[in-house]
Design a protein around this motif. Structure first.
Motif, PDB file in Angstrom:
ATOM      1  N   SER A 246      25.779 -13.303  -0.752  1.00  0.00           N
ATOM      2  CA  SER A 246      25.141 -12.253   0.037  1.00  0.00           C
ATOM      3  C   SER A 246      24.091 -11.544  -0.821  1.00  0.00           C
ATOM      4  N   PHE A 247      23.071 -10.995  -0.146  1.00  0.00           N
ATOM      5  CA  PHE A 247      21.985 -10.346  -0.884  1.00  0.00           C
ATOM      6  C   PHE A 247      21.210  -9.422   0.031  1.00  0.00           C
ATOM      7  N   SER A 248      20.368  -8.598  -0.597  1.00  0.00           N
ATOM      8  CA  SER A 248      19.380  -7.781   0.105  1.00  0.00           C
ATOM      9  C   SER A 248      18.091  -7.808  -0.695  1.00  0.00           C
ATOM     10  N   LEU A 249      16.982  -7.879   0.014  1.00  0.00           N
ATOM     11  CA  LEU A 249      15.649  -7.854  -0.578  1.00  0.00           C
ATOM     12  C   LEU A 249      14.859  -6.780   0.158  1.00  0.00           C
ATOM     13  N   VAL A 250      14.444  -5.739  -0.572  1.00  0.00           N
ATOM     14  CA  VAL A 250      13.780  -4.587   0.041  1.00  0.00           C
ATOM     15  C   VAL A 250      12.466  -4.343  -0.677  1.00  0.00           C
ATOM     16  N   GLY A 251      11.396  -4.080   0.066  1.00  0.00           N
ATOM     17  CA  GLY A 251      10.114  -3.812  -0.560  1.00  0.00           C
ATOM     18  C   GLY A 251       9.237  -2.912   0.294  1.00  0.00           C
TER      19      GLY A 251
ATOM     20  N   PRO B 223      20.913 -14.042  -5.934  1.00  0.00           N
ATOM     21  CA  PRO B 223      22.260 -14.629  -6.064  1.00  0.00           C
ATOM     22  C   PRO B 223      22.476 -15.790  -5.113  1.00  0.00           C
ATOM     23  N   ARG B 224      23.590 -16.475  -5.284  1.00  0.00           N
ATOM     24  CA  ARG B 224      23.946 -17.578  -4.390  1.00  0.00           C
ATOM     25  C   ARG B 224      24.549 -17.083  -3.085  1.00  0.00           C
TER      26      ARG B 224
ATOM     27  N   ARG C 201      37.073  -5.904  -2.319  1.00  0.00           N
ATOM     28  CA  ARG C 201      36.652  -4.647  -2.905  1.00  0.00           C
ATOM     29  C   ARG C 201      36.436  -4.831  -4.404  1.00  0.00           C
ATOM     30  N   VAL C 202      35.281  -4.410  -4.895  1.00  0.00           N
ATOM     31  CA  VAL C 202      34.941  -4.561  -6.309  1.00  0.00           C
ATOM     32  C   VAL C 202      34.302  -3.276  -6.798  1.00  0.00           C
ATOM     33  N   ASN C 203      34.189  -3.154  -8.116  1.00  0.00           N
ATOM     34  CA  ASN C 203      33.456  -2.031  -8.698  1.00  0.00           C
ATOM     35  C   ASN C 203      31.996  -2.111  -8.274  1.00  0.00           C
ATOM     36  N   ALA C 204      31.486  -1.032  -7.736  1.00  0.00           N
ATOM     37  CA  ALA C 204      30.085  -1.011  -7.336  1.00  0.00           C
ATOM     38  C   ALA C 204      29.167  -1.264  -8.531  1.00  0.00           C
ATOM     39  N   ALA C 205      29.560  -0.751  -9.705  1.00  0.00           N
ATOM     40  CA  ALA C 205      28.720  -0.904 -10.895  1.00  0.00           C
ATOM     41  C   ALA C 205      28.647  -2.345 -11.383  1.00  0.00           C
ATOM     42  N   ASP C 206      29.585  -3.199 -10.954  1.00  0.00           N
ATOM     43  CA  ASP C 206      29.595  -4.584 -11.400  1.00  0.00           C
ATOM     44  C   ASP C 206      28.787  -5.512 -10.497  1.00  0.00           C
ATOM     45  N   VAL C 207      28.254  -4.976  -9.405  1.00  0.00           N
ATOM     46  CA  VAL C 207      27.418  -5.774  -8.504  1.00  0.00           C
ATOM     47  C   VAL C 207      25.960  -5.457  -8.825  1.00  0.00           C
ATOM     48  N   PRO C 208      25.190  -6.417  -9.322  1.00  0.00           N
ATOM     49  CA  PRO C 208      23.797  -6.128  -9.677  1.00  0.00           C
ATOM     50  C   PRO C 208      23.020  -5.524  -8.513  1.00  0.00           C
ATOM     51  N   ASP C 209      22.363  -4.410  -8.776  1.00  0.00           N
ATOM     52  CA  ASP C 209      21.502  -3.729  -7.808  1.00  0.00           C
ATOM     53  C   ASP C 209      20.216  -3.405  -8.553  1.00  0.00           C
ATOM     54  N   LEU C 210      19.212  -4.210  -8.372  1.00  0.00           N
ATOM     55  CA  LEU C 210      18.016  -4.200  -9.203  1.00  0.00           C
ATOM     56  C   LEU C 210      16.907  -3.418  -8.511  1.00  0.00           C
TER      57      LEU C 210
ATOM     58  N   ILE D  32      16.327  -5.667  -5.309  1.00  0.00           N
ATOM     59  CA  ILE D  32      17.105  -6.868  -5.026  1.00  0.00           C
ATOM     60  C   ILE D  32      18.561  -6.545  -5.328  1.00  0.00           C
ATOM     61  N   ALA D  33      19.392  -6.520  -4.299  1.00  0.00           N
ATOM     62  CA  ALA D  33      20.812  -6.216  -4.464  1.00  0.00           C
ATOM     63  C   ALA D  33      21.631  -7.473  -4.205  1.00  0.00           C
ATOM     64  N   HIS D  34      22.694  -7.657  -4.987  1.00  0.00           N
ATOM     65  CA  HIS D  34      23.550  -8.832  -4.841  1.00  0.00           C
ATOM     66  C   HIS D  34      24.675  -8.572  -3.839  1.00  0.00           C
ATOM     67  N   ARG D  35      24.322  -7.899  -2.777  1.00  0.00           N
ATOM     68  CA  ARG D  35      25.225  -7.641  -1.660  1.00  0.00           C
ATOM     69  C   ARG D  35      24.361  -7.242  -0.470  1.00  0.00           C
ATOM     70  N   ALA D  36      24.950  -7.234   0.705  1.00  0.00           N
ATOM     71  CA  ALA D  36      24.231  -6.817   1.902  1.00  0.00           C
ATOM     72  C   ALA D  36      24.249  -5.296   1.996  1.00  0.00           C
ATOM     73  N   LEU D  37      23.093  -4.680   1.970  1.00  0.00           N
ATOM     74  CA  LEU D  37      22.997  -3.233   2.059  1.00  0.00           C
ATOM     75  C   LEU D  37      23.162  -2.770   3.510  1.00  0.00           C
ATOM     76  N   ALA D  38      23.708  -1.579   3.683  1.00  0.00           N
ATOM     77  CA  ALA D  38      23.766  -0.960   5.001  1.00  0.00           C
ATOM     78  C   ALA D  38      22.374  -0.471   5.388  1.00  0.00           C
ATOM     79  N   ASP D  39      22.172  -0.247   6.679  1.00  0.00           N
ATOM     80  CA  ASP D  39      20.857   0.180   7.166  1.00  0.00           C
ATOM     81  C   ASP D  39      20.373   1.438   6.472  1.00  0.00           C
ATOM     82  N   VAL D  40      21.277   2.395   6.242  1.00  0.00           N
ATOM     83  CA  VAL D  40      20.867   3.638   5.594  1.00  0.00           C
ATOM     84  C   VAL D  40      20.422   3.392   4.162  1.00  0.00           C
ATOM     85  N   GLU D  41      21.014   2.403   3.487  1.00  0.00           N
ATOM     86  CA  GLU D  41      20.595   2.071   2.131  1.00  0.00           C
ATOM     87  C   GLU D  41      19.254   1.378   2.120  1.00  0.00           C
ATOM     88  N   VAL D  42      18.974   0.582   3.125  1.00  0.00           N
ATOM     89  CA  VAL D  42      17.682  -0.095   3.223  1.00  0.00           C
ATOM     90  C   VAL D  42      16.567   0.929   3.353  1.00  0.00           C
TER      91      VAL D  42
END
Length: 288
Positions: free
Chosen positions: A152-157, A149-150, A63-72, A276-286
């Motif tokens: 987990s990640f998400s790429l959405v377009g 990132p090296r 568990r980490v601060n959401a604001a500290d995980v890059p979500d571009l 581009i998120a530095h974590r795996a997004l949930a389906d609803v976020e995608v």
């Protein structure tokens, strides 16, 4: 006084002066202020972040601060000129064309297609939405090291292809484990993840229509690699991380190999959303 955009989180600079006589003087190393080390702030919200434990040799979650995980989330506004900005700051900005510095994909002429007039996609409107038009010949957007990132990640377009040809959507340009290729192959979303000794292909049956806006995405949580097209998705088992962070490109490639075939062209169509998120997004976020 000068400004520099670092390509890594903890850069080290050294000033060099060359005199008319040929003498060279070097400064001591210049280290910018180190990034803030945060404690968990319950008020700002927390999120689960998957990472690979080298001691336990398996993926774990913390568990980490959401604001500290890059979500571009990139801003599509023609007033930005040749820059594709995001709220996270200049370190993560995309550049229309570009990628010509040392170790970037187009730092050598041989890496770029012949007889191409321009590398920057053009700002335009399609169905009243601001977007970038890629000509399918040699236009692309380049991103700095560590944008992908090296772990987990998400790429959405949101894309609107204008051609049914095999074409490259996204490419992280490394030649080591973790190199990522995303493309349209035979009208379907295809991805490749390079392992230390082989390419791991993910050939989905998710069709991408020509001439229609479509949400596509890839999410990776260090255990499964999921491709999304519209409301459909297809998952494949996958584990492991990239060896290094490398520059990346949307819309093109610089060489054949690592998932790029000889007949694969540059992307021909429109891009109207990129995240581009530095974590795996949930389906609803995608789908958001």
């Amino acid at each position: 006084l000068f400004h520099a955009r670092p390509s890594t989180a903890t850069p080290v600079y050294r000033l060099r002066a060359v005199t008319a006589s040929g003498k060279i003087y070097h400064s001591r190393p210049v280290l910018p202020p180190a990034p803030r080390v945060a404690t968990l702030d319950r008020a700002s919200g927390a999120t689960d972040l998957a990472f690979f434990s080298y001691t336990e040799k398996r993926p774990l979650t913390v568990r980490v601060n959401a604001a500290d995980v890059p979500d571009l989330v990139y801003v599509f506004d023609r007033r930005c000129g040749d820059i594709l900005p995001c709220a996270a700051g200049p370190r993560w900005y995309g550049e229309l064309g570009g990628g010509v510095l040392y170790a970037e994909p187009y730092n050598r002429k041989a890496n770029y297609p012949d007889a191409v007039a321009q590398s920057a996609p053009a700002w335009t409107l399609d169905e009243d939405r601001p977007c970038l038009h890629f000509d399918g010949k040699g236009t692309y957007v380049s991103f700095a090291q560590e944008t992908m990132p090296r772990g987990s990640f998400s790429l959405v377009g949101d894309i609107k292809p204008l051609s049914a040809k095999n074409q490259v959507l996204f490419r992280s340009t490394g030649e080591s484990a973790g190199a990522l290729t995303v493309k349209i192959r035979s009208g379907r979303l295809w991805a490749g993840f390079y392992r230390k000794d082989r390419l791991e292909p993910f050939a989905s049956d998710l069709e991408i229509p020509v001439g229609r806006w479509t949400r596509i995405a890839l999410t990776y949580d260090l255990e499964s690699f999921t491709l999304h097209v519209g409301d459909r998705k297809q998952s494949f088992p996958l584990s492991g991380t990239a060896d290094v962070c490398t520059p990346s490109v949307f819309g093109g490639h610089s060489r054949v190999g690592y998932g790029i075939d000889a007949g694969d062209g540059f992307f021909h169509g429109y891009l109207g959303h990129l995240r581009i998120a530095h974590r795996a997004l949930a389906d609803v976020e995608v789908r958001r």
